[in-house]
Design a protein around this motif. Structure first.
Motif, mmCIF file in Angstrom:
data_model
loop_
_atom_site.group_PDB
_atom_site.id
_atom_site.type_symbol
_atom_site.label_atom_id
_atom_site.label_comp_id
_atom_site.label_asym_id
_atom_site.label_seq_id
_atom_site.Cartn_x
_atom_site.Cartn_y
_atom_site.Cartn_z
ATOM 1 N N THR A 122 17.768 17.122 10.997
ATOM 2 C CA THR A 122 16.520 16.959 10.256
ATOM 3 C C THR A 122 15.678 15.813 10.826
ATOM 4 O OG1 THR A 122 17.500 15.392 8.686
ATOM 5 C CG2 THR A 122 17.646 17.739 8.126
ATOM 6 N N ASP B 222 14.318 11.481 19.428
ATOM 7 C CA ASP B 222 13.221 12.205 20.073
ATOM 8 C C ASP B 222 11.997 12.438 19.199
ATOM 9 O OD1 ASP B 222 13.773 12.787 22.848
ATOM 10 O OD2 ASP B 222 15.505 13.917 22.140
ATOM 11 N N ARG C 55 10.599 13.753 27.714
ATOM 12 C CA ARG C 55 11.666 12.775 27.948
ATOM 13 C C ARG C 55 12.268 13.083 29.296
ATOM 14 N NH1 ARG C 55 16.632 15.249 24.192
ATOM 15 N NH2 ARG C 55 16.872 17.092 25.491
ATOM 16 N N PRO D 92 23.717 8.824 2.327
ATOM 17 C CA PRO D 92 23.067 10.132 2.269
ATOM 18 C C PRO D 92 23.519 10.991 3.447
ATOM 19 C CG PRO D 92 21.444 8.324 2.327
ATOM 20 C CD PRO D 92 22.779 7.737 2.625
ATOM 21 N N ALA E 205 22.343 14.479 5.503
ATOM 22 C CA ALA E 205 21.360 15.562 5.693
ATOM 23 C C ALA E 205 22.034 16.647 6.529
ATOM 24 C CB ALA E 205 20.102 15.010 6.333
ATOM 25 N N GLY E 206 21.665 16.790 7.806
ATOM 26 C CA GLY E 206 22.272 17.823 8.638
ATOM 27 C C GLY E 206 23.660 17.460 9.134
ATOM 28 N N GLY E 207 23.995 16.182 9.087
ATOM 29 C CA GLY E 207 25.339 15.757 9.486
ATOM 30 C C GLY E 207 25.563 15.652 10.990
ATOM 31 N N THR E 208 24.524 15.921 11.796
ATOM 32 C CA THR E 208 24.746 15.949 13.252
ATOM 33 C C THR E 208 24.897 14.551 13.847
ATOM 34 O OG1 THR E 208 22.379 16.057 13.706
ATOM 35 C CG2 THR E 208 23.556 18.149 13.551
ATOM 36 N N ASP E 209 24.501 13.535 13.112
ATOM 37 C CA ASP E 209 24.865 12.162 13.477
ATOM 38 C C ASP E 209 26.012 11.673 12.595
ATOM 39 O OD1 ASP E 209 23.165 11.295 15.624
ATOM 40 O OD2 ASP E 209 21.487 11.301 14.224
ATOM 41 N N LEU E 210 25.838 11.792 11.270
ATOM 42 C CA LEU E 210 26.784 11.150 10.350
ATOM 43 C C LEU E 210 28.190 11.739 10.464
ATOM 44 C CD1 LEU E 210 27.229 9.032 8.187
ATOM 45 C CD2 LEU E 210 26.586 10.725 6.463
HETATM 46 C C1 FAD Z 1 25.103 18.136 20.097
HETATM 47 C C2 FAD Z 1 24.081 17.155 19.639
HETATM 48 C C3 FAD Z 1 22.900 17.008 20.346
HETATM 49 C C4 FAD Z 1 21.936 16.079 19.949
HETATM 50 N N1 FAD Z 1 20.779 15.994 20.650
HETATM 51 C C5 FAD Z 1 19.816 15.120 20.266
HETATM 52 C C6 FAD Z 1 18.585 15.034 20.983
HETATM 53 O O1 FAD Z 1 18.362 15.752 21.960
HETATM 54 N N2 FAD Z 1 17.652 14.137 20.555
HETATM 55 C C7 FAD Z 1 17.864 13.345 19.460
HETATM 56 O O2 FAD Z 1 16.980 12.567 19.111
HETATM 57 N N3 FAD Z 1 19.016 13.424 18.754
HETATM 58 C C8 FAD Z 1 19.997 14.287 19.132
HETATM 59 N N4 FAD Z 1 21.174 14.355 18.429
HETATM 60 C C9 FAD Z 1 21.372 13.476 17.279
HETATM 61 C C10 FAD Z 1 21.054 14.121 15.914
HETATM 62 O O3 FAD Z 1 21.120 15.523 15.986
HETATM 63 C C11 FAD Z 1 19.659 13.748 15.414
HETATM 64 O O4 FAD Z 1 19.503 12.362 15.336
HETATM 65 C C12 FAD Z 1 19.371 14.389 14.042
HETATM 66 O O5 FAD Z 1 17.997 14.425 13.808
HETATM 67 C C13 FAD Z 1 20.066 13.732 12.861
HETATM 68 O O6 FAD Z 1 19.668 14.424 11.692
HETATM 69 P P1 FAD Z 1 20.716 14.924 10.600
HETATM 70 O O7 FAD Z 1 19.930 15.644 9.561
HETATM 71 O O8 FAD Z 1 21.816 15.681 11.225
HETATM 72 O O9 FAD Z 1 21.215 13.508 10.058
HETATM 73 P P2 FAD Z 1 22.588 13.051 9.387
HETATM 74 O O10 FAD Z 1 23.646 13.017 10.404
HETATM 75 O O11 FAD Z 1 22.835 13.823 8.142
HETATM 76 O O12 FAD Z 1 22.152 11.569 8.978
HETATM 77 C C14 FAD Z 1 21.869 10.594 9.961
HETATM 78 C C15 FAD Z 1 21.735 9.225 9.296
HETATM 79 O O13 FAD Z 1 20.547 9.154 8.523
HETATM 80 C C16 FAD Z 1 20.838 8.933 7.150
HETATM 81 N N5 FAD Z 1 19.885 9.796 6.425
HETATM 82 C C17 FAD Z 1 19.652 11.116 6.675
HETATM 83 N N6 FAD Z 1 18.617 11.551 5.929
HETATM 84 C C18 FAD Z 1 18.201 10.499 5.190
HETATM 85 C C19 FAD Z 1 17.153 10.319 4.224
HETATM 86 N N7 FAD Z 1 16.305 11.321 3.883
HETATM 87 N N8 FAD Z 1 16.994 9.096 3.645
HETATM 88 C C20 FAD Z 1 17.836 8.071 3.990
HETATM 89 N N9 FAD Z 1 18.818 8.181 4.903
HETATM 90 C C21 FAD Z 1 19.003 9.379 5.497
HETATM 91 C C22 FAD Z 1 22.301 9.268 6.957
HETATM 92 O O14 FAD Z 1 22.884 8.510 5.940
HETATM 93 C C23 FAD Z 1 22.859 8.921 8.328
HETATM 94 O O15 FAD Z 1 23.149 7.549 8.428
HETATM 95 C C24 FAD Z 1 22.162 15.280 18.807
HETATM 96 C C25 FAD Z 1 23.352 15.439 18.071
HETATM 97 C C26 FAD Z 1 24.301 16.359 18.477
HETATM 98 C C27 FAD Z 1 25.556 16.522 17.687
#
Ligand code: FAD
Ligand code: FES
Ligand code: FES
Lengths: 300, 162
Positions: free
Chosen positions: A113, A126, A187, A28, A30-35
């Motif tokens: 997200t 967080d 934090r 899956p 979502a926002g892609g900021t991890d994946l």
């Molecule tokens: C510049 C930068 C700064 C950041 N700062 C922080 C910070 O301060 N604190 C922090 O905690 N994180 C931080 N992060 C990490 C990241 O932004 C967060 O963890 C974010 O919430 C991930 O959400 P996403 O929607 O982008 O997830 P995605 O990257 O789309 O997905 C993350 C993972 O979850 C899975 N997934 C997503 N949604 C679902 C769902 N509904 N059901 C099942 N699986 C799912 C995906 O398959 C993937 O493995 C940062 C990242 C970046 C790039």
């Protein structure tokens, strides 16, 4: 990035069907900021995805709502910007607003997200300590139907959750805060924004009526929930410290005692962000501060 | 890998583009549309050089797949003033002009992202404090200026836009 296939279903059922029909090797998105970062860098805890399933168009995962009776529903697809800007979250759950409002930058918060933060399952995520302290539950949907898991049982290890292949996190449910409840999340990071927690501490307290105990400082701890980030393989509750406080007067001495217990029960590791000893020290200091802040808010 | 057609409204113009799933919005805008104002610094969300406004929200376009942006409205730095030199009315956006007048630009690589972040901030908060500016630009790195003049430029742009 190496090639992969892309699906953009428009309902939860359709997303689950895609994941079931295409089988293993999907992920899956979502926002892609991890994946997307992990796929670009080739650093993944699972095989490089053969296909990704975008969750952006699933109405079931969107937004949030609140009612006094049932509490708060946070859609897995709610962005941190939406959560941090929400008047009801800021008003009724400042502990959650504080977790949401420090994720990365303006840009990160607009993409990242709640569901992605929880499912990526970093020990430093967080939004996890605030939601653990609030005793949230996760609603999960998959090929064999829906189930609900207390968030406390959701995390298995770094990057690992109870989600089975093909399952999706749909929403997080947070009970309504009882009267005389206060909470806070902070934090420790070298940089205020754009940094990852060295330690995160969330405290949520409910106080008894101030008259019954006759305490000048107003009431006893009826319920205490403490959750810690980045000090164990998963975000964790500090249960010994909680137990120490419940039933005791909300005094500075009691709080200092609980902070010492939290210091001892944390199991941090040493890494680039800090040594185990430094993290442990921070747990003690921050637990004390956060409990005081939570008590002050509960009395307001 | 087979391509799929997406529709983007970029700076007011509707575009149909055939993209591969692995193309980011940044790559697509730069390579398929040849709008090269937005830069790739890190590619991992850390530097903000790729900042664009998608459906009213500032994002790092290096982390957004083009396919995920299907159907959205995208504003890039080129959308603030239609020509690289000046807008149709011969004028730059006040934020751009403030950056020039303040001398906030050195090599220029970070500036398109800085200006998109600054515009987003000022649209939401016309009277920012210095701390508001720091927070609004926290996701944008500059390796040249030390930020002082950039913050000055944003505060000066706020004055001009009031
Ligand atoms: C510049 C930068 C700064 C950041 N700062 C922080 C910070 O301060 N604190 C922090 O905690 N994180 C931080 N992060 C990490 C990241 O932004 C967060 O963890 C974010 O919430 C991930 O959400 P996403 O929607 O982008 O997830 P995605 O990257 O789309 O997905 C993350 C993972 O979850 C899975 N997934 C997503 N949604 C679902 C769902 N509904 N059901 C099942 N699986 C799912 C995906 O398959 C993937 O493995 C940062 C990242 C970046 C790039
Ligand atoms: S290139 Fe996108 S944030 Fe650096
Ligand atoms: S002016 Fe060179 S990076 Fe900012």
């Amino acid at each position: 990035m190496r090639p992969f296939e892309y699906f953009a279903p428009t309902s939860l059922q359709e997303a689950i069907d895609v994941l079931r029909q295409r089988g293993d090797g999907g992920r899956p998105l979502a926002g892609g900021t991890d994946l997307v970062v992990q796929m670009k860098e080739g650093v993944l805890r699972f095989p490089y995805p053969e296909y990704v399933v975008s969750l952006r168009r699933l109405p079931e995962l969107k937004g949030m709502d609140f009612s006094e009776a049932t509490g708060l529903r946070l859609g897995a697809g709610a962005t941190f910007a939406e959560v941090a800007e929400s008047p009801v979250v800021r008003e009724r759950y400042p502990i959650i607003a504080e977790g949401a409002s420090i994720v990365g930058s303006v840009q990160t918060m607009n993409m990242a997200t709640v569901g992605g933060n929880l499912c990526n399952a970093a020990p430093s995520a967080d939004i996890a300590p605030p939601l653990l302290a609030c005793e949230a539950t996760a609603r999960i949907a998959g090929p064999s139907g829906q189930r609900t898991v207390p968030l406390d049982e959701f995390f298995v290890g770094p990057g690992e959750t109870v989600l089975r292949p093909g399952e999706l996190l749909v929403e997080v449910l947070v009970p309504p805060p009882p009267p005389r409840t206060g909470g806070a999340y902070r934090r420790h990071t070298p940089r205020k924004q754009m940094d990852i927690a060295v330690v995160g501490v969330a405290a949520l307290v409910t106080l008894g009526p101030s008259t019954s105990s006759g305490q000048a400082d107003g009431g006893a701890f009826q319920r205490v929930r403490l959750a810690l980030g980045a000090v164990a393989p998963t975000p964790v509750r500090a249960r010994n410290a909680e137990a120490r406080l419940e039933g005791r007067p909300a005094s500075d001495e009691a709080i200092a005692g609980a902070a010492a217990i939290a210091h001892d029960e944390a199991k941090p590791i040493s890494d680039v962000r800090g040594s185990a000893a430094f993290r442990r020290h921070l747990v003690g200091v921050m637990t004390e501060r956060l409990l005081k802040e939570a008590v002050a808010r509960a009395r307001r | 890998m087979s391509k799929q057609i997406i529709t983007l409204n970029v700076n007011g113009e509707r575009q149909e583009i055939a993209v591969e799933p692995r193309w980011t919005l940044l790559y697509t805008v730069r390579e398929a549309l040849r709008l090269t104002g937005s830069k790739e610094g890190c590619g991992t969300g850390d530097c903000g050089a790729c900042s664009m406004i998608v459906d009213g929200r500032l994002v790092t376009s290096c982390l957004m797949l083009a396919a995920q942006a299907d159907g959205t409205e995208v504003t890039t730095i080129e959308g603030l003033a239609p020509s690289p030199v000046a807008g149709a009315d011969g004028r730059l956006h006040p934020v751009q002009q403030a950056f020039i007048d303040t001398g906030a630009v050195q090599c220029g690589f970070c500036i398109p992202g800085m200006i998109m972040a600054a515009k987003t901030l000022l649209d939401a908060n016309p009277n920012p404090t210095l701390d508001d500016v720091r927070l609004g630009l926290a996701g944008n790195l500059c390796r040249c200026t030390g930020y002082t003049k950039i913050y000055e430029a944003v505060l000066s742009a706020a004055d001009r836009m009031r």
